[in-house]
Design a protein around this motif. Structure first.
Motif, PDB file in Angstrom:
ATOM      1  N   VAL A 156      36.497   5.975  15.213  1.00  0.00           N
ATOM      2  CA  VAL A 156      36.958   7.674  16.608  1.00  0.00           C
ATOM      3  C   VAL A 156      38.216   7.611  17.151  1.00  0.00           C
ATOM      4  O   VAL A 156      37.720   7.198  18.174  1.00  0.00           O
ATOM      5  CB  VAL A 156      36.085   8.912  16.511  1.00  0.00           C
ATOM      6  CG1 VAL A 156      36.281   9.602  17.397  1.00  0.00           C
ATOM      7  CG2 VAL A 156      35.030   8.200  15.689  1.00  0.00           C
ATOM      8  N   GLU A 157      38.899   8.078  16.564  1.00  0.00           N
ATOM      9  CA  GLU A 157      40.224   8.696  18.018  1.00  0.00           C
ATOM     10  C   GLU A 157      40.034  10.218  17.967  1.00  0.00           C
ATOM     11  O   GLU A 157      41.489  11.072  16.688  1.00  0.00           O
ATOM     12  CB  GLU A 157      41.445   7.282  16.965  1.00  0.00           C
ATOM     13  CG  GLU A 157      42.483   7.711  18.529  1.00  0.00           C
ATOM     14  CD  GLU A 157      43.564   6.816  18.622  1.00  0.00           C
ATOM     15  OE1 GLU A 157      44.501   7.511  17.977  1.00  0.00           O
ATOM     16  OE2 GLU A 157      43.318   5.905  17.831  1.00  0.00           O
ATOM     17  N   GLY A 158      40.451  10.890  18.002  1.00  0.00           N
ATOM     18  CA  GLY A 158      39.998  12.179  18.848  1.00  0.00           C
ATOM     19  C   GLY A 158      39.338  13.259  17.778  1.00  0.00           C
ATOM     20  O   GLY A 158      38.275  12.215  17.411  1.00  0.00           O
ATOM     21  N   ASN A 159      39.711  13.603  16.552  1.00  0.00           N
ATOM     22  CA  ASN A 159      38.259  14.592  16.045  1.00  0.00           C
ATOM     23  C   ASN A 159      39.056  13.373  14.354  1.00  0.00           C
ATOM     24  O   ASN A 159      38.155  14.108  13.481  1.00  0.00           O
ATOM     25  CB  ASN A 159      39.056  15.897  15.084  1.00  0.00           C
ATOM     26  CG  ASN A 159      38.584  15.878  14.546  1.00  0.00           C
ATOM     27  OD1 ASN A 159      36.843  16.323  15.089  1.00  0.00           O
ATOM     28  ND2 ASN A 159      38.576  17.345  14.126  1.00  0.00           N
ATOM     29  N   ILE A 160      39.453  12.750  14.577  1.00  0.00           N
ATOM     30  CA  ILE A 160      39.878  11.144  12.983  1.00  0.00           C
ATOM     31  C   ILE A 160      38.885   9.960  12.839  1.00  0.00           C
ATOM     32  O   ILE A 160      39.026   9.831  14.120  1.00  0.00           O
ATOM     33  CB  ILE A 160      41.374  11.425  12.791  1.00  0.00           C
ATOM     34  CG1 ILE A 160      41.657  11.993  12.461  1.00  0.00           C
ATOM     35  CG2 ILE A 160      41.472  10.164  11.622  1.00  0.00           C
ATOM     36  CD1 ILE A 160      41.747  13.495  11.986  1.00  0.00           C
ATOM     37  N   ALA A 161      38.304  10.010  11.687  1.00  0.00           N
ATOM     38  CA  ALA A 161      37.020   9.134  11.804  1.00  0.00           C
ATOM     39  C   ALA A 161      38.029   8.269  11.468  1.00  0.00           C
ATOM     40  O   ALA A 161      37.952   9.072   9.415  1.00  0.00           O
ATOM     41  CB  ALA A 161      35.837   9.410  11.215  1.00  0.00           C
ATOM     42  N   THR A 162      37.939   6.857  11.044  1.00  0.00           N
ATOM     43  CA  THR A 162      38.487   5.449  10.085  1.00  0.00           C
ATOM     44  C   THR A 162      36.934   5.221   9.260  1.00  0.00           C
ATOM     45  O   THR A 162      35.996   4.882  10.315  1.00  0.00           O
ATOM     46  CB  THR A 162      39.369   4.677  10.917  1.00  0.00           C
ATOM     47  OG1 THR A 162      40.258   5.450  10.827  1.00  0.00           O
ATOM     48  CG2 THR A 162      39.713   3.952  10.132  1.00  0.00           C
ATOM     49  N   VAL A 163      36.488   4.948   8.514  1.00  0.00           N
ATOM     50  CA  VAL A 163      35.677   4.716   8.005  1.00  0.00           C
ATOM     51  C   VAL A 163      35.945   3.720   6.448  1.00  0.00           C
ATOM     52  O   VAL A 163      36.948   3.492   5.906  1.00  0.00           O
ATOM     53  CB  VAL A 163      35.141   5.466   6.404  1.00  0.00           C
ATOM     54  CG1 VAL A 163      33.883   5.529   5.932  1.00  0.00           C
ATOM     55  CG2 VAL A 163      34.696   7.314   7.665  1.00  0.00           C
ATOM     56  N   GLY A 164      35.086   2.375   7.144  1.00  0.00           N
ATOM     57  CA  GLY A 164      35.413   1.431   6.030  1.00  0.00           C
ATOM     58  C   GLY A 164      33.274   0.942   5.587  1.00  0.00           C
ATOM     59  O   GLY A 164      32.720   1.619   6.149  1.00  0.00           O
ATOM     60  N   ILE A 165      33.684  -0.538   4.793  1.00  0.00           N
ATOM     61  CA  ILE A 165      32.356  -0.252   5.143  1.00  0.00           C
ATOM     62  C   ILE A 165      31.832  -1.903   5.918  1.00  0.00           C
ATOM     63  O   ILE A 165      32.772  -2.318   5.686  1.00  0.00           O
ATOM     64  CB  ILE A 165      31.983  -1.335   3.089  1.00  0.00           C
ATOM     65  CG1 ILE A 165      32.763  -2.060   3.233  1.00  0.00           C
ATOM     66  CG2 ILE A 165      31.622  -0.450   2.314  1.00  0.00           C
ATOM     67  CD1 ILE A 165      32.056  -3.010   1.789  1.00  0.00           C
ATOM     68  N   THR A 166      30.717  -2.520   6.116  1.00  0.00           N
ATOM     69  CA  THR A 166      30.810  -3.350   7.122  1.00  0.00           C
ATOM     70  C   THR A 166      30.587  -5.087   6.231  1.00  0.00           C
ATOM     71  O   THR A 166      30.748  -4.843   5.589  1.00  0.00           O
ATOM     72  CB  THR A 166      29.419  -3.435   7.488  1.00  0.00           C
ATOM     73  OG1 THR A 166      28.242  -3.290   6.766  1.00  0.00           O
ATOM     74  CG2 THR A 166      28.686  -1.648   8.488  1.00  0.00           C
ATOM     75  N   GLU A 210      39.409  13.620   8.434  1.00  0.00           N
ATOM     76  CA  GLU A 210      39.218  14.599   9.569  1.00  0.00           C
ATOM     77  C   GLU A 210      38.209  15.861   9.957  1.00  0.00           C
ATOM     78  O   GLU A 210      37.063  16.319   9.541  1.00  0.00           O
ATOM     79  CB  GLU A 210      40.324  15.846   9.544  1.00  0.00           C
ATOM     80  CG  GLU A 210      40.809  16.973  10.696  1.00  0.00           C
ATOM     81  CD  GLU A 210      41.373  17.823  10.114  1.00  0.00           C
ATOM     82  OE1 GLU A 210      41.339  18.354  10.766  1.00  0.00           O
ATOM     83  OE2 GLU A 210      43.061  17.840   9.635  1.00  0.00           O
ATOM     84  N   MET A 211      36.695  15.421  11.148  1.00  0.00           N
ATOM     85  CA  MET A 211      36.193  15.181  10.692  1.00  0.00           C
ATOM     86  C   MET A 211      35.371  17.406  10.960  1.00  0.00           C
ATOM     87  O   MET A 211      36.498  17.370  11.927  1.00  0.00           O
ATOM     88  CB  MET A 211      35.306  14.849  12.019  1.00  0.00           C
ATOM     89  CG  MET A 211      34.374  13.069  11.737  1.00  0.00           C
ATOM     90  SD  MET A 211      34.041  12.154  12.945  1.00  0.00           S
ATOM     91  CE  MET A 211      34.929  12.580  14.196  1.00  0.00           C
ATOM     92  N   THR A 212      34.463  17.206  10.113  1.00  0.00           N
ATOM     93  CA  THR A 212      34.163  18.972  10.633  1.00  0.00           C
ATOM     94  C   THR A 212      33.450  19.263  11.729  1.00  0.00           C
ATOM     95  O   THR A 212      32.977  20.387  12.398  1.00  0.00           O
ATOM     96  CB  THR A 212      33.685  19.627   8.983  1.00  0.00           C
ATOM     97  OG1 THR A 212      33.024  18.674   9.144  1.00  0.00           O
ATOM     98  CG2 THR A 212      34.860  20.047   8.435  1.00  0.00           C
ATOM     99  N   ASP A 213      32.202  18.378  12.458  1.00  0.00           N
ATOM    100  CA  ASP A 213      31.511  18.215  13.090  1.00  0.00           C
ATOM    101  C   ASP A 213      31.758  17.274  14.098  1.00  0.00           C
ATOM    102  O   ASP A 213      30.677  15.920  13.540  1.00  0.00           O
ATOM    103  CB  ASP A 213      29.735  19.169  12.167  1.00  0.00           C
ATOM    104  CG  ASP A 213      29.505  19.162  13.300  1.00  0.00           C
ATOM    105  OD1 ASP A 213      29.562  19.496  14.960  1.00  0.00           O
ATOM    106  OD2 ASP A 213      27.624  19.391  13.353  1.00  0.00           O
ATOM    107  N   PRO A 214      31.899  16.695  14.958  1.00  0.00           N
ATOM    108  CA  PRO A 214      32.005  15.539  15.154  1.00  0.00           C
ATOM    109  C   PRO A 214      30.248  14.909  15.774  1.00  0.00           C
ATOM    110  O   PRO A 214      29.975  13.647  16.499  1.00  0.00           O
ATOM    111  CB  PRO A 214      33.418  15.442  16.562  1.00  0.00           C
ATOM    112  CG  PRO A 214      33.819  15.875  15.977  1.00  0.00           C
ATOM    113  CD  PRO A 214      33.339  17.195  15.389  1.00  0.00           C
ATOM    114  N   ALA A 215      29.468  16.266  15.993  1.00  0.00           N
ATOM    115  CA  ALA A 215      28.353  15.768  16.345  1.00  0.00           C
ATOM    116  C   ALA A 215      27.972  14.844  15.496  1.00  0.00           C
ATOM    117  O   ALA A 215      26.779  14.517  15.512  1.00  0.00           O
ATOM    118  CB  ALA A 215      27.215  17.311  16.906  1.00  0.00           C
TER     119      ALA A 215
END
Length: 125
Positions: free
Chosen positions: A18-28, A104-109
């Motif tokens: 996570v950087e700010g409200n942006i989540a980068t997603v990948g597989i482990t 762009e996350m809608t709910d960072p929680a």
């Protein structure tokens, strides 16, 4: 097995940075090793808003196809453009060049529902 401590993890073997409200997603690293040689990624959801747990694409390996699931909800703002020509990047560098999408996350929680590295490592055993 490489499990960076600075990331969050889903039970479905996706990682989130996570950087700010942006989540980068990948597989482990665990997921890519279980899948084997990845030959194709079908991710066409750019611009769509998806909820946590929804499928955002599929990952095709030599012997199987796996769903890629959203670890957090939000609008998919970018799909890794390098993966069309080089899907093997997911195998070679799952936490770097092999990232899948940016959201762009809608709910960072929702990040609070994800696992830390120690908890993720425990489910991989």
């Amino acid at each position: 097995m490489n499990i960076p401590s600075n990331l969050k993890y889903s039970n479905d073997h996706e990682w989130v940075s996570v950087e700010g409200n942006i989540a980068t997603v990948g597989i482990t690293d665990f997921a890519q090793s279980e899948l084997g040689d990845i030959v194709f990624l079908d991710i066409t959801c750019e611009g769509e808003t998806l909820a946590a747990g929804e499928q955002f694409g599929s990952i095709e390996a030599v012997k199987t196809v796996a769903d890629a699931l959203m670890p957090v909800g939000g609008k998919v703002i970018e799909i890794n453009p390098e993966l069309e020509a080089a899907p093997e990047s997911v195998n070679k560098d799952p936490y770097g060049a092999g990232w899948l999408i940016k959201v762009e996350m809608t709910d960072p929680a929702e990040l609070d529902t994800l696992l830390d590295a120690a908890a993720y490592e425990a489910i991989c055993k």
